[in-house]
Design a protein around this motif. Structure first.
Motif, PDB file in Angstrom:
ATOM      1  N   LEU A  28      -2.817  28.972  53.861  1.00  0.00           N
ATOM      2  CA  LEU A  28      -1.387  28.899  54.152  1.00  0.00           C
ATOM      3  C   LEU A  28      -0.741  30.279  54.302  1.00  0.00           C
ATOM      4  CD1 LEU A  28      -0.471  25.923  51.812  1.00  0.00           C
ATOM      5  CD2 LEU A  28      -0.907  25.869  54.281  1.00  0.00           C
ATOM      6  N   LYS A  29      -1.535  31.323  54.172  1.00  0.00           N
ATOM      7  CA  LYS A  29      -1.002  32.668  54.416  1.00  0.00           C
ATOM      8  C   LYS A  29      -0.718  32.873  55.903  1.00  0.00           C
ATOM      9  CE  LYS A  29      -5.362  35.248  54.829  1.00  0.00           C
ATOM     10  NZ  LYS A  29      -6.214  34.149  55.183  1.00  0.00           N
ATOM     11  N   ASP A  30      -1.369  32.076  56.751  1.00  0.00           N
ATOM     12  CA  ASP A  30      -1.190  32.186  58.206  1.00  0.00           C
ATOM     13  C   ASP A  30      -0.133  31.206  58.700  1.00  0.00           C
ATOM     14  OD1 ASP A  30      -3.248  34.109  58.417  1.00  0.00           O
ATOM     15  OD2 ASP A  30      -4.761  32.520  58.483  1.00  0.00           O
ATOM     16  N   GLU A  31       0.765  31.716  59.517  1.00  0.00           N
ATOM     17  CA  GLU A  31       1.885  30.907  60.015  1.00  0.00           C
ATOM     18  C   GLU A  31       1.423  29.640  60.736  1.00  0.00           C
ATOM     19  OE1 GLU A  31       5.838  31.330  62.860  1.00  0.00           O
ATOM     20  OE2 GLU A  31       4.665  33.107  62.387  1.00  0.00           O
ATOM     21  N   GLU A  32       0.411  29.755  61.568  1.00  0.00           N
ATOM     22  CA  GLU A  32      -0.090  28.589  62.309  1.00  0.00           C
ATOM     23  C   GLU A  32      -0.600  27.514  61.352  1.00  0.00           C
ATOM     24  OE1 GLU A  32      -1.305  25.909  65.281  1.00  0.00           O
ATOM     25  OE2 GLU A  32       0.169  27.522  65.251  1.00  0.00           O
ATOM     26  N   ASN A  33      -1.276  27.907  60.290  1.00  0.00           N
ATOM     27  CA  ASN A  33      -1.771  26.941  59.306  1.00  0.00           C
ATOM     28  C   ASN A  33      -0.628  26.296  58.540  1.00  0.00           C
ATOM     29  OD1 ASN A  33      -4.405  27.388  60.061  1.00  0.00           O
ATOM     30  ND2 ASN A  33      -4.773  28.910  58.476  1.00  0.00           N
ATOM     31  N   ARG A  34       0.402  27.058  58.235  1.00  0.00           N
ATOM     32  CA  ARG A  34       1.574  26.460  57.568  1.00  0.00           C
ATOM     33  C   ARG A  34       2.213  25.409  58.462  1.00  0.00           C
ATOM     34  NH1 ARG A  34       2.335  31.947  56.248  1.00  0.00           N
ATOM     35  NH2 ARG A  34       4.031  32.186  57.770  1.00  0.00           N
ATOM     36  N   ARG A  35       2.285  25.693  59.739  1.00  0.00           N
ATOM     37  CA  ARG A  35       2.845  24.724  60.687  1.00  0.00           C
ATOM     38  C   ARG A  35       1.992  23.463  60.717  1.00  0.00           C
ATOM     39  NH1 ARG A  35       1.696  22.730  65.160  1.00  0.00           N
ATOM     40  NH2 ARG A  35       0.014  24.170  65.643  1.00  0.00           N
ATOM     41  N   ARG A  36       0.675  23.629  60.840  1.00  0.00           N
ATOM     42  CA  ARG A  36      -0.232  22.475  60.893  1.00  0.00           C
ATOM     43  C   ARG A  36      -0.156  21.661  59.604  1.00  0.00           C
ATOM     44  NH1 ARG A  36      -5.390  24.836  61.165  1.00  0.00           N
ATOM     45  NH2 ARG A  36      -6.215  22.739  60.956  1.00  0.00           N
ATOM     46  N   PHE A  37      -0.120  22.336  58.472  1.00  0.00           N
ATOM     47  CA  PHE A  37      -0.006  21.647  57.189  1.00  0.00           C
ATOM     48  C   PHE A  37       1.284  20.840  57.137  1.00  0.00           C
ATOM     49  CE2 PHE A  37       1.576  21.510  52.817  1.00  0.00           C
ATOM     50  CZ  PHE A  37       0.520  20.893  52.171  1.00  0.00           C
ATOM     51  N   SER A  38       2.383  21.457  57.531  1.00  0.00           N
ATOM     52  CA  SER A  38       3.689  20.788  57.477  1.00  0.00           C
ATOM     53  C   SER A  38       3.761  19.579  58.395  1.00  0.00           C
ATOM     54  CB  SER A  38       4.799  21.780  57.828  1.00  0.00           C
ATOM     55  OG  SER A  38       4.845  22.800  56.859  1.00  0.00           O
ATOM     56  N   GLU A  39       3.042  19.620  59.489  1.00  0.00           N
ATOM     57  CA  GLU A  39       3.056  18.498  60.433  1.00  0.00           C
ATOM     58  C   GLU A  39       2.335  17.271  59.898  1.00  0.00           C
ATOM     59  OE1 GLU A  39       1.471  20.020  64.100  1.00  0.00           O
ATOM     60  OE2 GLU A  39       3.350  21.037  64.600  1.00  0.00           O
ATOM     61  N   ALA A  42      -1.536  15.266  54.773  1.00  0.00           N
ATOM     62  CA  ALA A  42      -2.722  14.485  54.382  1.00  0.00           C
ATOM     63  C   ALA A  42      -3.923  14.841  55.254  1.00  0.00           C
ATOM     64  CB  ALA A  42      -2.418  12.999  54.462  1.00  0.00           C
ATOM     65  N   ALA A  43      -3.713  14.939  56.554  1.00  0.00           N
ATOM     66  CA  ALA A  43      -4.816  15.290  57.463  1.00  0.00           C
ATOM     67  C   ALA A  43      -5.317  16.700  57.187  1.00  0.00           C
ATOM     68  CB  ALA A  43      -4.366  15.164  58.917  1.00  0.00           C
ATOM     69  N   TYR A  44      -4.408  17.603  56.869  1.00  0.00           N
ATOM     70  CA  TYR A  44      -4.793  18.979  56.563  1.00  0.00           C
ATOM     71  C   TYR A  44      -5.660  18.997  55.298  1.00  0.00           C
ATOM     72  CZ  TYR A  44      -4.291  24.065  56.794  1.00  0.00           C
ATOM     73  OH  TYR A  44      -4.540  25.420  56.919  1.00  0.00           O
ATOM     74  N   CYS A  45      -5.282  18.219  54.300  1.00  0.00           N
ATOM     75  CA  CYS A  45      -6.087  18.108  53.072  1.00  0.00           C
ATOM     76  C   CYS A  45      -7.474  17.571  53.390  1.00  0.00           C
ATOM     77  CB  CYS A  45      -5.398  17.196  52.057  1.00  0.00           C
ATOM     78  SG  CYS A  45      -3.917  17.890  51.300  1.00  0.00           S
ATOM     79  N   ASP A  46      -7.535  16.553  54.235  1.00  0.00           N
ATOM     80  CA  ASP A  46      -8.826  15.971  54.621  1.00  0.00           C
ATOM     81  C   ASP A  46      -9.694  16.988  55.348  1.00  0.00           C
ATOM     82  OD1 ASP A  46      -8.061  13.547  53.488  1.00  0.00           O
ATOM     83  OD2 ASP A  46      -7.408  12.697  55.422  1.00  0.00           O
ATOM     84  N   ALA A  47      -9.082  17.805  56.195  1.00  0.00           N
ATOM     85  CA  ALA A  47      -9.837  18.810  56.952  1.00  0.00           C
ATOM     86  C   ALA A  47     -10.488  19.831  56.032  1.00  0.00           C
ATOM     87  CB  ALA A  47      -8.926  19.499  57.961  1.00  0.00           C
ATOM     88  N   TYR A  48      -9.917  20.049  54.857  1.00  0.00           N
ATOM     89  CA  TYR A  48     -10.475  21.007  53.902  1.00  0.00           C
ATOM     90  C   TYR A  48     -11.386  20.347  52.872  1.00  0.00           C
ATOM     91  CZ  TYR A  48      -8.279  25.163  55.656  1.00  0.00           C
ATOM     92  OH  TYR A  48      -7.956  26.238  56.450  1.00  0.00           O
TER      93      TYR A  48
END
Length: 114
Positions: A28-39, A42-48
């Motif tokens: 989440l230090k990267d802006e693009e990842n924060r955007r993806r997480f916010s969108e 749950a899917a972001y958690c699954d991806a990790y």
């Protein structure tokens, strides 16, 4: 929310258990990842590859559970920052105080043990 306790030890065992959780929070230090997480959190958690318990803790922002599941405060704070939560807020959560009480305790020399 999980009850606060006196300490959380991030030893090798806990670090291994929390590896995926810490990777997610660190990303989440990267802006693009924060955007993806916010969108789609749950899917972001699954991806990790978070465990069901870790995913629940992240989605519910159960900060204490994250530490109990191997999270490092240094990584989970990145998630807290996304929610505009201060380190004093987290300190209060982990010690059973409000952010203001925690700040006052630190300003007066911290907790006294003895």
């Amino acid at each position: 929310m999980t009850k606060a306790r006196d300490n959380y030890v991030l030893d090798l065992r806990a670090s291994r258990r929390g590896y995926a959780l810490n990777r997610l929070c660190g990303s989440l230090k990267d802006e693009e990842n924060r955007r993806r997480f916010s969108e789609d959190e749950a899917a972001y958690c699954d991806a990790y590859g978070l465990t069901p318990e870790q995913k629940k803790a992240v989605l519910e922002r159960d900060w204490t559970a994250m530490l109990e599941l191997g999270g490092s405060i240094f990584y989970t704070f990145k998630l807290a920052m996304l929610d505009n939560k201060s380190m004093q807020y987290l300190g209060g959560v982990f010690t059973g105080m409000s952010a203001e009480e925690f700040t006052a305790a630190m300003r007066s020399g911290g907790r006294k043990f003895g």
